[in-house]
Write a protein that holds these residues in place. Structure first.
Motif, mmCIF file in Angstrom:
data_model
loop_
_atom_site.group_PDB
_atom_site.id
_atom_site.type_symbol
_atom_site.label_atom_id
_atom_site.label_comp_id
_atom_site.label_asym_id
_atom_site.label_seq_id
_atom_site.Cartn_x
_atom_site.Cartn_y
_atom_site.Cartn_z
ATOM 1 N N ASP A 270 0.807 -1.208 0.000
ATOM 2 C CA ASP A 270 0.000 0.000 0.000
ATOM 3 C C ASP A 270 0.847 1.268 0.000
ATOM 4 O O ASP A 270 0.392 2.328 -0.450
ATOM 5 N N ASN A 271 2.081 1.186 0.518
ATOM 6 C CA ASN A 271 2.958 2.360 0.532
ATOM 7 C C ASN A 271 3.706 2.545 -0.793
ATOM 8 O O ASN A 271 4.526 3.449 -0.928
ATOM 9 N N GLY A 272 3.412 1.673 -1.785
ATOM 10 C CA GLY A 272 4.047 1.782 -3.091
ATOM 11 C C GLY A 272 5.345 1.026 -3.215
ATOM 12 O O GLY A 272 5.847 0.833 -4.327
ATOM 13 N N LEU A 273 5.921 0.592 -2.090
ATOM 14 C CA LEU A 273 7.154 -0.176 -2.119
ATOM 15 C C LEU A 273 6.835 -1.659 -2.301
ATOM 16 O O LEU A 273 5.679 -2.062 -2.272
ATOM 17 N N TRP A 274 7.875 -2.460 -2.461
ATOM 18 C CA TRP A 274 7.698 -3.855 -2.844
ATOM 19 C C TRP A 274 8.081 -4.819 -1.737
ATOM 20 O O TRP A 274 8.918 -4.516 -0.881
ATOM 21 N N GLU A 275 7.446 -5.985 -1.787
ATOM 22 C CA GLU A 275 7.725 -7.063 -0.836
ATOM 23 C C GLU A 275 8.045 -8.331 -1.615
ATOM 24 O O GLU A 275 7.389 -8.646 -2.614
ATOM 25 N N PHE A 276 9.062 -9.044 -1.159
ATOM 26 C CA PHE A 276 9.394 -10.365 -1.701
ATOM 27 C C PHE A 276 9.096 -11.413 -0.642
ATOM 28 O O PHE A 276 9.373 -11.205 0.538
ATOM 29 N N GLN A 277 8.533 -12.545 -1.058
ATOM 30 C CA GLN A 277 8.224 -13.614 -0.110
ATOM 31 C C GLN A 277 8.571 -14.964 -0.734
ATOM 32 O O GLN A 277 8.355 -15.181 -1.930
ATOM 33 N N VAL A 278 9.111 -15.855 0.076
ATOM 34 C CA VAL A 278 9.427 -17.199 -0.390
ATOM 35 C C VAL A 278 9.194 -18.173 0.762
ATOM 36 O O VAL A 278 9.411 -17.829 1.933
ATOM 37 N N GLU A 279 8.711 -19.371 0.429
ATOM 38 C CA GLU A 279 8.472 -20.405 1.435
ATOM 39 C C GLU A 279 9.375 -21.601 1.166
ATOM 40 O O GLU A 279 9.709 -21.908 0.012
ATOM 41 N N ARG A 280 9.745 -22.289 2.246
ATOM 42 C CA ARG A 280 10.503 -23.523 2.146
ATOM 43 C C ARG A 280 10.013 -24.505 3.212
ATOM 44 O O ARG A 280 9.846 -24.116 4.383
ATOM 45 N N PHE A 281 9.783 -25.742 2.804
ATOM 46 C CA PHE A 281 9.533 -26.797 3.783
ATOM 47 C C PHE A 281 10.880 -27.310 4.263
ATOM 48 O O PHE A 281 11.778 -27.575 3.464
ATOM 49 N N ILE A 282 11.011 -27.438 5.575
ATOM 50 C CA ILE A 282 12.263 -27.901 6.184
ATOM 51 C C ILE A 282 11.970 -29.195 6.938
ATOM 52 O O ILE A 282 11.183 -29.194 7.901
ATOM 53 N N GLY A 283 12.560 -30.262 6.509
ATOM 54 C CA GLY A 283 12.275 -31.572 7.098
ATOM 55 C C GLY A 283 13.012 -31.827 8.392
ATOM 56 O O GLY A 283 13.649 -32.889 8.555
ATOM 57 N N ARG A 284 12.932 -30.890 9.295
ATOM 58 C CA ARG A 284 13.548 -31.017 10.618
ATOM 59 C C ARG A 284 12.660 -30.296 11.633
ATOM 60 O O ARG A 284 11.871 -29.419 11.270
ATOM 61 N N PRO A 285 12.799 -30.611 12.920
ATOM 62 C CA PRO A 285 11.992 -29.912 13.932
ATOM 63 C C PRO A 285 12.232 -28.404 13.907
ATOM 64 O O PRO A 285 13.307 -27.935 13.515
#
Length: 329
Positions: free
Chosen positions: A19-34
């Motif tokens: 909403d402020n005009g700036l950008w966001e990057f997002q990434v997900e990773r599954f981690i096979g550990r506790p």
């Protein structure tokens, strides 16, 4: 918020305009550990050295520092203040740097067989319009590869695509995300985001200040503005005899040059009444953007008495603003 724009390949993450005009990057990773294993890789310096940077200075609490240097040679790294801290699920810090002020956020959620990491880097503020967008595609590629290295540190296995050289990943991200981030390839502005200094406590009422900038001029021109009398006069800079032990006059203070490497490093010291010194350490590094050479600039001031922090901050915020003009003249 704008709609999410997915990356080209699975694992590339996604971007959106806030909403402020700036950008966001997002990434997900599954981690096979506790989840505890993942949390350790975010908060133990020896683990951070395996995926983010070899030097870490952490104060793990709300308001504490989160400093990680990307390498042992340069002055490049994360200097953040922790704004969210809920072990072992959430770590976020605000990072002041030359593109814009960012919030980096690591959220961990338990899942069957391990946990899920959601990482985001979101722009918070910029003082030069359009500055952050120049960095969005390339920095997204970098963060994606960092997250892959993080998973490898925890599990011993590198996610698919995580072995791609950064230069190749960057080209791919520029080609894919560049069509959505208008202005990413615009010429660099005269001065980048003029963030406030990052301040740390050195103890005994003494502070350390670090100013980070990206200037649109090459290092040779920035160096000239730091060392040539005519250009120094344009921004009220110090008078400097640019040689080891040469005299430095800064306002009413006198000191001496400690170290000088032309177009790369300039360090001087001002004696203090307590027998110590205030040390001004400037580092310059060339950066090609995308075909023009610009300058990554860092000024670190050590040994600042607590009562002088405000005055020194104000003076150098204005001085560095004017330095960009002096360099381009």
């Amino acid at each position: 918020m704008g709609a999410w724009i997915d990356g080209e390949l699975p694992g590339d993450g996604r971007i959106r305009q806030q909403d402020n005009g700036l950008w966001e990057f997002q990434v997900e990773r599954f981690i096979g550990r506790p989840i505890e294993k993942a949390w350790a890789a975010l908060t133990i310096p020896e683990r951070l050295a395996e995926w983010l940077g070899p030097i870490a200075d952490l104060d793990l609490r709300l308001g504490g520092r989160f400093i990680v240097m990307f390498d042992r040679e340069g002055d490049d790294g994360v200097r953040g203040t922790i704004v969210e801290f809920e072990p072992p699920r959430l770590l976020a810090f605000d990072w002041n740097e030359g593109a814009c002020d960012l919030r980096c956020r690591f959220a961990l959620t338990p899942e069957a067989g391990g946990c899920r990491l959601t990482f985001s880097a979101a722009g918070l503020a910029e003082t030069t319009p359009g500055m952050q967008v120049r960095f969005v595609p390339g920095s997204s590629a970098g963060w994606r590869l960092f997250m892959d290295e993080l998973v490898q540190v925890i599990t011993g296995e590198l996610p698919e695509g995580g072995d791609q050289p950064f230069e190749d990943a960057e080209k791919r991200y520029l080609a894919h995300f560049g069509r959505y981030t208008t202005g990413w390839d615009a010429p660099m502005s005269l001065r980048g985001h003029e963030s406030q200094p990052f301040v740390t406590d050195e103890g005994a009422g003494v502070r350390r200040l670090r100013f980070s900038r990206v200037f649109g001029s090459p290092p040779a021109k920035i160096w000239a503005a730091l060392t040539e009398p005519a250009r120094l006069a344009r921004w009220s800079g110090p008078t400097i005899d640019v040689r080891r032990d040469g005299e430095v006059v800064l306002a009413d203070d006198r000191g001496f040059v400690v170290d000088v490497v032309p177009e790369k490093r300039l360090v001087w010291a001002i004696p203090q009444p307590n027998g110590g010194h205030s040390v001004f350490h400037i580092e310059l590094a060339p950066w090609t953007w995308p075909t023009t050479e610009v300058t990554r600039f860092a000024l670190t001031v050590r040994g600042v008495p607590e009562h002088e922090v405000g005055a020194i901050t104000d003076a150098w915020m204005q001085g560095l603003h004017d330095l960009a003009d002096a360099a381009s003249a």
